[in-house]
Design a protein around this motif. Structure first.
Motif, PDB file in Angstrom:
ATOM      1  N   ASN A  22     -28.447  36.077   0.738  1.00 27.18           N
ATOM      2  CA  ASN A  22     -27.619  36.367  -0.444  1.00 27.18           C
ATOM      3  C   ASN A  22     -26.256  36.946  -0.082  1.00 27.18           C
ATOM      4  O   ASN A  22     -25.335  36.904  -0.871  1.00 27.18           O
ATOM      5  N   ARG A  23     -26.129  37.522   1.135  1.00 27.93           N
ATOM      6  CA  ARG A  23     -24.811  38.047   1.516  1.00 27.93           C
ATOM      7  C   ARG A  23     -24.676  38.132   3.040  1.00 27.93           C
ATOM      8  O   ARG A  23     -25.644  37.914   3.780  1.00 27.93           O
ATOM      9  N   TYR A 151     -31.922  52.222  14.632  1.00 26.57           N
ATOM     10  CA  TYR A 151     -31.416  50.834  14.579  1.00 26.57           C
ATOM     11  C   TYR A 151     -31.472  50.184  15.966  1.00 26.57           C
ATOM     12  O   TYR A 151     -31.945  49.048  16.113  1.00 26.57           O
ATOM     13  N   THR A 186     -18.710  42.319   7.508  1.00 26.10           N
ATOM     14  CA  THR A 186     -19.648  42.215   6.374  1.00 26.10           C
ATOM     15  C   THR A 186     -19.706  43.592   5.702  1.00 26.10           C
ATOM     16  O   THR A 186     -19.064  44.536   6.160  1.00 26.10           O
TER      17      THR A 186
HETATM   18  P1  NDP Z   1     -25.634  43.088   5.086  1.00 27.56           P
HETATM   19  O1  NDP Z   1     -25.913  44.532   4.846  1.00 27.56           O
HETATM   20  O2  NDP Z   1     -24.366  42.477   4.582  1.00 27.56           O
HETATM   21  O3  NDP Z   1     -26.868  42.180   4.586  1.00 27.56           O
HETATM   22  C1  NDP Z   1     -28.180  42.510   4.935  1.00 27.56           C
HETATM   23  C2  NDP Z   1     -29.109  41.472   4.351  1.00 27.56           C
HETATM   24  O4  NDP Z   1     -30.464  41.849   4.662  1.00 27.56           O
HETATM   25  C3  NDP Z   1     -29.009  41.395   2.835  1.00 27.56           C
HETATM   26  O5  NDP Z   1     -29.222  40.079   2.404  1.00 27.56           O
HETATM   27  C4  NDP Z   1     -30.163  42.293   2.401  1.00 27.56           C
HETATM   28  O6  NDP Z   1     -30.645  42.050   1.104  1.00 27.56           O
HETATM   29  C5  NDP Z   1     -31.202  41.886   3.441  1.00 27.56           C
HETATM   30  N1  NDP Z   1     -32.293  42.862   3.467  1.00 27.56           N
HETATM   31  C6  NDP Z   1     -32.214  44.171   3.816  1.00 27.56           C
HETATM   32  N2  NDP Z   1     -33.409  44.754   3.674  1.00 27.56           N
HETATM   33  C7  NDP Z   1     -34.269  43.784   3.222  1.00 27.56           C
HETATM   34  C8  NDP Z   1     -35.647  43.768   2.881  1.00 27.56           C
HETATM   35  N3  NDP Z   1     -36.410  44.869   2.972  1.00 27.56           N
HETATM   36  N4  NDP Z   1     -36.202  42.595   2.456  1.00 27.56           N
HETATM   37  C9  NDP Z   1     -35.442  41.490   2.344  1.00 27.56           C
HETATM   38  N5  NDP Z   1     -34.126  41.444   2.638  1.00 27.56           N
HETATM   39  C10 NDP Z   1     -33.556  42.591   3.074  1.00 27.56           C
HETATM   40  O7  NDP Z   1     -25.751  42.928   6.657  1.00 27.56           O
HETATM   41  P2  NDP Z   1     -25.118  41.867   7.662  1.00 27.56           P
HETATM   42  O8  NDP Z   1     -24.993  40.545   7.040  1.00 27.56           O
HETATM   43  O9  NDP Z   1     -23.969  42.513   8.301  1.00 27.56           O
HETATM   44  O10 NDP Z   1     -26.295  41.856   8.735  1.00 27.56           O
HETATM   45  C11 NDP Z   1     -27.251  40.806   8.843  1.00 27.56           C
HETATM   46  C12 NDP Z   1     -28.045  41.029  10.124  1.00 27.56           C
HETATM   47  O11 NDP Z   1     -27.148  41.051  11.226  1.00 27.56           O
HETATM   48  C13 NDP Z   1     -28.792  42.359  10.139  1.00 27.56           C
HETATM   49  O12 NDP Z   1     -30.037  42.194  10.775  1.00 27.56           O
HETATM   50  C14 NDP Z   1     -27.881  43.247  10.964  1.00 27.56           C
HETATM   51  O13 NDP Z   1     -28.586  44.275  11.591  1.00 27.56           O
HETATM   52  C15 NDP Z   1     -27.312  42.249  11.961  1.00 27.56           C
HETATM   53  N6  NDP Z   1     -26.064  42.631  12.570  1.00 27.56           N
HETATM   54  C16 NDP Z   1     -24.926  42.851  11.816  1.00 27.56           C
HETATM   55  C17 NDP Z   1     -23.742  43.196  12.447  1.00 27.56           C
HETATM   56  C18 NDP Z   1     -22.465  43.418  11.723  1.00 27.56           C
HETATM   57  O14 NDP Z   1     -21.484  43.810  12.372  1.00 27.56           O
HETATM   58  N7  NDP Z   1     -22.365  43.185  10.451  1.00 27.56           N
HETATM   59  C19 NDP Z   1     -23.692  43.378  13.897  1.00 27.56           C
HETATM   60  C20 NDP Z   1     -24.930  43.141  14.572  1.00 27.56           C
HETATM   61  C21 NDP Z   1     -26.052  42.769  13.920  1.00 27.56           C
HETATM   62  P3  NDP Z   1     -30.124  42.920  -0.165  1.00 27.56           P
HETATM   63  O15 NDP Z   1     -28.808  42.288  -0.565  1.00 27.56           O
HETATM   64  O16 NDP Z   1     -31.210  42.751  -1.147  1.00 27.56           O
HETATM   65  O17 NDP Z   1     -29.951  44.335   0.320  1.00 27.56           O
END
Ligand code: NDP
Length: 245
Positions: A22-23, A151, A186
């Motif tokens: 979704n995002r 984390y 993000t």
């Molecule tokens: P966001 O916070 O933008 O998005 C996180 C996503 O995970 C959302 O879709 C969220 O859903 C979903 N989510 C969180 N908890 C749950 C749950 N319990 N059940 C189902 N869905 C869940 O994060 P990013 O897009 O930045 O990150 C995506 C991945 O990449 C993560 O694993 C993060 O750790 C990793 N990452 C990100 C980095 C960055 O710089 N952005 C760097 C390194 C790794 P909802 O909208 O419902 O909360």
């Protein structure tokens, strides 16, 4: 296994599940698979989805809900051949202030949530003798991060998950790899104070944060037929920040 080919690329169209499409990064990954002509589904909690993505609502901390979501996706699109475990959270705080709950919550989503999805997805992959599993870790998993004990531990553990899957079911046409993004633009990084963002940018050889689509490109490659001999690998997408550490 589907034998349809995609109009976009001429290659086989696969059924792909991306958690949290979704995002953020998950959304960019799902959009890339849709553009390539795959049948794309997501397991997500709420929000709007990219055009062409089938949504099954579940929280990855709930095993029964995850199992039901996979069943719903299989009924709609067919057996799942590619899983991208992307859903993740942070609860950053200094070690002395980190509560048991801060630690357990992050492990439950990032590590156990991934395990729940992988376990369920692997059933069909073993049966179909084909699978691509991509786990979204982080540079922080191997590099460490002050205020990120929970984390970092959750993301480092994904390497063990991918490597154990590789040893257990790697002979069935299934690969499991880890993508370790650095700092990606993000909501997760937007939450960092601006001074902190500038400090990180100075430490990144590329001198910038990445666009989510740059992570999606690596994920698509690791999900392709051509990557069948790459498994248990950790692929950094971090502008040179960690260089594998
Ligand atoms: P966001 O916070 O933008 O998005 C996180 C996503 O995970 C959302 O879709 C969220 O859903 C979903 N989510 C969180 N908890 C749950 C749950 N319990 N059940 C189902 N869905 C869940 O994060 P990013 O897009 O930045 O990150 C995506 C991945 O990449 C993560 O694993 C993060 O750790 C990793 N990452 C990100 C980095 C960055 O710089 N952005 C760097 C390194 C790794 P909802 O909208 O419902 O909360």
């Amino acid at each position: 296994m589907s034998i349809e080919t995609t109009a976009a690329t001429g290659r086989r169209s696969r059924v792909v599940v991306v958690t949290g499409a979704n995002r953020g990064i998950g959304r960019a990954i799902a959009e890339r698979f849709v553009a390539a002509g795959d049948k794309v589904a997501t397991i997500y909690r709420s929000g709007d989805l990219p055009e062409g993505v089938f949504g099954a609502v579940a929280d990855v901390t709930d095993s029964a809900a995850v199992d039901a979501a996979f069943s719903q996706i299989e009924a709609e699109l067919g057996p799942v051949e590619v899983l991208v475990a992307n859903a993740g959270i942070t609860r950053d705080t200094l070690l002395m202030r980190m509560s048991d709950e801060d630690f357990a919550d992050v492990i439950d989503v990032n590590l156990t949530g991934t395990f729940r999805c992988v376990r369920r997805a692997s059933k069909g992959m073993i049966k179909g003798r084909f699978g691509r599993i991509v786990l979204i870790s982080s540079v922080i998993g191997l590099y460490g991060g002050a205020g990120q004990v929970n984390y970092s531990a959750s993301k480092a553990a994904l390497v063990g998950v991918a490597r154990s899957i590789t040893r257990e079911i790697g002979s069935r046409g299934i690969t499991a790899n880890v993508v370790a993004p650095g700092f990606i633009d993000t909501d997760m990084t937007a939450a960092l104070p601006e001074a902190k963002q500038d400090e990180y940018k100075k430490a990144i050889p590329a001198g910038r944060f990445a666009d989510p689509s740059e992570v999606a490109a690596a994920v698509e490659f690791l999900s392709s037929d051509e990557s069948g001999y790459i498994s248990g690998a950790v692929i950094p997408v971090d502008g040179g920040l960690g260089m594998g550490h």
